[in-house]
Design a protein around this motif. Structure first.
Motif, PDB file in Angstrom:
ATOM      1  N   LEU A   4       0.818  -1.208   0.000  1.00  0.00           N
ATOM      2  CA  LEU A   4       0.000   0.000   0.000  1.00  0.00           C
ATOM      3  C   LEU A   4       0.851   1.257   0.000  1.00  0.00           C
ATOM      4  N   GLN A   5       2.163   1.099   0.271  1.00  0.00           N
ATOM      5  CA  GLN A   5       3.006   2.275   0.327  1.00  0.00           C
ATOM      6  C   GLN A   5       3.173   2.962  -1.011  1.00  0.00           C
ATOM      7  N   PHE A   6       2.650   2.404  -2.099  1.00  0.00           N
ATOM      8  CA  PHE A   6       2.760   3.051  -3.397  1.00  0.00           C
ATOM      9  C   PHE A   6       1.686   4.109  -3.609  1.00  0.00           C
ATOM     10  N   LEU A   7       0.845   4.313  -2.615  1.00  0.00           N
ATOM     11  CA  LEU A   7      -0.245   5.275  -2.769  1.00  0.00           C
ATOM     12  C   LEU A   7       0.230   6.710  -2.599  1.00  0.00           C
ATOM     13  N   TYR A   8      -0.407   7.600  -3.344  1.00  0.00           N
ATOM     14  CA  TYR A   8      -0.271   9.022  -3.038  1.00  0.00           C
ATOM     15  C   TYR A   8      -1.604   9.697  -3.311  1.00  0.00           C
ATOM     16  N   PHE A   9      -2.107  10.381  -2.311  1.00  0.00           N
ATOM     17  CA  PHE A   9      -3.448  10.946  -2.392  1.00  0.00           C
ATOM     18  C   PHE A   9      -3.386  12.297  -3.083  1.00  0.00           C
ATOM     19  N   ILE A  10      -3.669  12.299  -4.376  1.00  0.00           N
ATOM     20  CA  ILE A  10      -3.594  13.529  -5.157  1.00  0.00           C
ATOM     21  C   ILE A  10      -4.949  14.232  -5.212  1.00  0.00           C
ATOM     22  N   THR A 439       5.866  16.265   8.155  1.00  0.00           N
ATOM     23  CA  THR A 439       5.406  17.387   7.329  1.00  0.00           C
ATOM     24  C   THR A 439       4.745  16.839   6.068  1.00  0.00           C
ATOM     25  N   ASP A 440       3.849  15.899   6.239  1.00  0.00           N
ATOM     26  CA  ASP A 440       3.279  15.155   5.112  1.00  0.00           C
ATOM     27  C   ASP A 440       1.834  15.571   4.867  1.00  0.00           C
ATOM     28  N   PRO A 441       1.551  16.225   3.727  1.00  0.00           N
ATOM     29  CA  PRO A 441       0.186  16.683   3.437  1.00  0.00           C
ATOM     30  C   PRO A 441      -0.636  15.668   2.654  1.00  0.00           C
ATOM     31  N   THR A 442      -0.112  14.471   2.426  1.00  0.00           N
ATOM     32  CA  THR A 442      -0.738  13.568   1.459  1.00  0.00           C
ATOM     33  C   THR A 442      -1.986  12.899   2.012  1.00  0.00           C
ATOM     34  N   MET A 443      -1.840  12.060   3.018  1.00  0.00           N
ATOM     35  CA  MET A 443      -2.989  11.331   3.535  1.00  0.00           C
ATOM     36  C   MET A 443      -3.238  11.553   5.011  1.00  0.00           C
ATOM     37  N   HIS A 489       3.031   5.960   5.283  1.00  0.00           N
ATOM     38  CA  HIS A 489       2.192   7.111   4.964  1.00  0.00           C
ATOM     39  C   HIS A 489       0.777   6.734   4.560  1.00  0.00           C
ATOM     40  N   TRP A 490       0.493   5.444   4.344  1.00  0.00           N
ATOM     41  CA  TRP A 490      -0.856   5.034   3.971  1.00  0.00           C
ATOM     42  C   TRP A 490      -1.707   4.646   5.172  1.00  0.00           C
ATOM     43  N   LEU A 491      -1.139   4.639   6.387  1.00  0.00           N
ATOM     44  CA  LEU A 491      -1.866   4.167   7.561  1.00  0.00           C
ATOM     45  C   LEU A 491      -3.184   4.892   7.835  1.00  0.00           C
ATOM     46  N   PRO A 492      -3.274   6.216   7.661  1.00  0.00           N
ATOM     47  CA  PRO A 492      -4.550   6.878   7.960  1.00  0.00           C
ATOM     48  C   PRO A 492      -5.730   6.326   7.171  1.00  0.00           C
ATOM     49  N   LEU A 493      -5.475   5.865   5.933  1.00  0.00           N
ATOM     50  CA  LEU A 493      -6.579   5.346   5.127  1.00  0.00           C
ATOM     51  C   LEU A 493      -7.110   4.010   5.634  1.00  0.00           C
TER      52      LEU A 493
END
Length: 560
Positions: A4-10, A439-443, A489-493
């Motif tokens: 799942l680490q390949f995700l980026y929430f655009i 400082t991650d604005p993605t997810m 970085h995908w944990l919140p989802l």
């Protein structure tokens, strides 16, 4: 392994993003400029600061820095050294370096740079070598791999859609991110600037320096060389753009594609407060050279420098060596052949001379190791018996997150692939407080920007060369929750628990234990449905998980 680490929430389409970046490139192309891109560095002596800036031309003006202790009364001045840059196709520009000397320590100075032809910059303010009272630490900010676009660590307003993230962009919120670190004594970027300094005939590099001026003109900004400064054009940009570093290397100059030799910033050292810093280019192991600066010249110089630093440990007890590529890491293929290539010659030197930290970027993540030697570690930071290795390459770039495709080894104390930067609070000769700031604005929720995700103390009462007889000799089989940690970085989802207190691996294991495999498969199905519904793009990485040179996003056809 669940990738799942390949995700980026655009939240928008791939075509829209690429169109925006194309428009941004067009807006950068061919723009004329006057006196700009100001940044300051520590000088070769404690009474000096060195400032660099760029102009499009000289037109007969004399590049000058003028300064004083009162704004409006800049009574001192010094003439700068100017060099013509001719490597960018279709344009010429000039870099200027001038030194403010005779400064008092622990004193604020106002300064500006420029000349009568191109004009002078605004007036900046800088503290020269702040002296901290007992109980108040020196504050050093460290990070790597920050680009012009996607510079998420700079401030909350930086995006993947624009190369511009300057003072105007960041003005709405200066309470978090690098722009909030106004009390910092020094900032260090361990390579990979702009992505890349030479892109679009150097205009992406221009914008990078415009972006960081809001911090680098006010706080000494120190550097080391990265792999995105390897090819002839980008290397020339690096050499010429950081001529203000306090170089002391042998040989003293480096000849790039720009011609005559410039100060050799591929390796050099300086002291700040209680820390002796050594910058080194790991790229020398991967083909970078001018024929004179080589791995051999680096190692010979380094041993002399560290020998001298050890004789001065009563005054400057801590030693930090920094470069770009890893010596130890656990994320992907970089941590095997490439890391071992550097490790073979560097690890014995770092150990023999008692180096406290080796800090690098390259991996677009954060990983703090326990004191480690020859793949063995002690899971304790009290009186370390080997160097501590730290990867802090998550400041933000177009290559995005770097996934951890291997299980966390027992010598890895904490790792995260969310965007972040490091704070090193140097209290005294024995205590350092280390923090990693997300400082991650993605997810992640907006409230998580600025959250400390790793917080630890390092206590060393016996600075000096490490001893083979007491070096770590065991490889712990595991690391208990609370002592080690990791965060993806995908944990919140996933929404399966408090990721701020428990590692993702343990959250998933606990969820599967409590709810069963059917519930876990349902959770994954719902996550993939959410992915498709929200128009999420999947980060492009190679099969081994490495994101190097992954300049654009690409759809994963099977979303896997």
């Amino acid at each position: 392994i669940l990738k799942l680490q390949f995700l980026y929430f655009i939240g928008d389409t791939h075509k829209k993003r690429m169109k925006l970046l194309f428009v941004a490139l067009l807006s950068l192309a061919g723009s004329a400029f006057g006196t700009e891109q100001v940044r300051i560095a520590l000088g070769k002596t404690t009474d000096a600061l060195s400032v660099e800036w760029h102009t499009e031309n000289t037109q007969g003006g004399t590049p000058t820095v003028r300064w004083g202790t009162q704004n409006g009364s800049l009574i001192h001045s010094a003439t700068g050294d100017s060099r013509k840059f001719t490597v960018d196709a279709g344009r010429v520009w000039y870099s200027h370096v001038a030194v403010m000397s005779g400064l008092s320590v622990n004193t604020e100075y106002y300064y500006q740079v420029g000349d009568s032809s191109t004009g002078f910059s605004q007036v900046f303010k800088v503290m020269n070598r702040r002296t901290r009272p007992a109980g108040q630490p020196y504050r050093h900010i460290l990070m790597g791999d920050m680009g012009s676009s996607c510079a998420f660590t700079l401030c909350t307003a930086c995006t993947q859609h624009s190369y511009t993230c300057d003072k105007t962009t960041c003005a709405k919120n200066t309470s978090v991110g690098l722009v909030s670190e106004t009390d910092a004594d020094m900032i260090l970027q361990v390579g990979d600037f702009a992505y890349n300094l030479g892109t679009n005939n150097g205009t992406v590099g221009d914008q990078f320096f415009k972006n960081i001026e809001q911090i680098a003109a006010w706080t000494p900004y120190m550097v080391s060389h990265g792999n995105h400064e390897d090819d002839a054009t980008d290397l020339a940009h690096y050499i010429e753009s950081w001529r203000n570093m306090p170089t002391n290397s042998v040989p003293a100059t480096f000849k790039s594609a720009n011609g005559e030799g410039a100060p050799n910033s591929l390796y050099f050292s300086w002291d700040h407060g209680l820390v002796h810093y050594v910058a080194m280019s790991t790229e020398l192991w991967f083909g970078v050279t001018d024929g004179n600066t080589t791995v051999a010249s680096l190692l010979a110089w380094l041993k002399v420098d560290l020998e001298k630093a050890n004789k001065n440990r009563e005054a400057v007890p801590w030693i930090v060596v920094h470069g770009h590529r890893s010596i130890y890491c656990s994320c992907d293929g970089d941590c095997h052949a490439d890391a071992r290539k550097v490790r073979k010659e560097m690890e014995p030197i770092l150990f023999d001379y008692g180096v406290d930290f080796f800090i690098n970027g390259h991996e677009h993540n954060y990983e703090r190791m326990w004191p480690t030697y020859k793949d063995k570690s002690d899971q304790s930071n009290v009186n370390p018996r080997a160097p501590i290795y730290v990867v802090t390459g998550a400041a933000g770039s177009q290559e995005m997150h770097e996934p951890f495709i291997f299980p966390q080894p027992s010598w890895s104390a904490f790792r995260s692939n969310s965007f972040s930067y490091s704070r090193m609070f140097v209290y005294n000769a024995t205590h350092i407080h280390w923090q990693q700031v997300q400082t991650d604005p993605t997810m992640f929720p907006a409230a998580d920007y600025g959250r400390v995700i790793d917080d630890t103390w390092i206590v060393q009462s016996h600075h000096g060369p490490f001893n083979l007889s007491t070096a770590p000799k065991e490889t712990p089989t595991s690391c208990p929750e609370g002592l080690c940690g990791e965060q993806d970085h995908w944990l919140p989802l996933l929404n399966i628990g408090d990721y701020t207190k428990t590692s993702g691996v343990n959250l998933i294991a606990e969820y599967r234990r409590v709810h069963g495999e059917a519930a876990w498969r349902d959770k994954l199905a719902r996550l993939l449905a959410l992915v498709n519904e929200k128009a999420v793009e999947w980060e492009y990485v190679r099969g081994d998980g490495n994101s190097d040179s992954a300049w654009a996003f690409k759809w994963k056809n099977n979303h896997a």
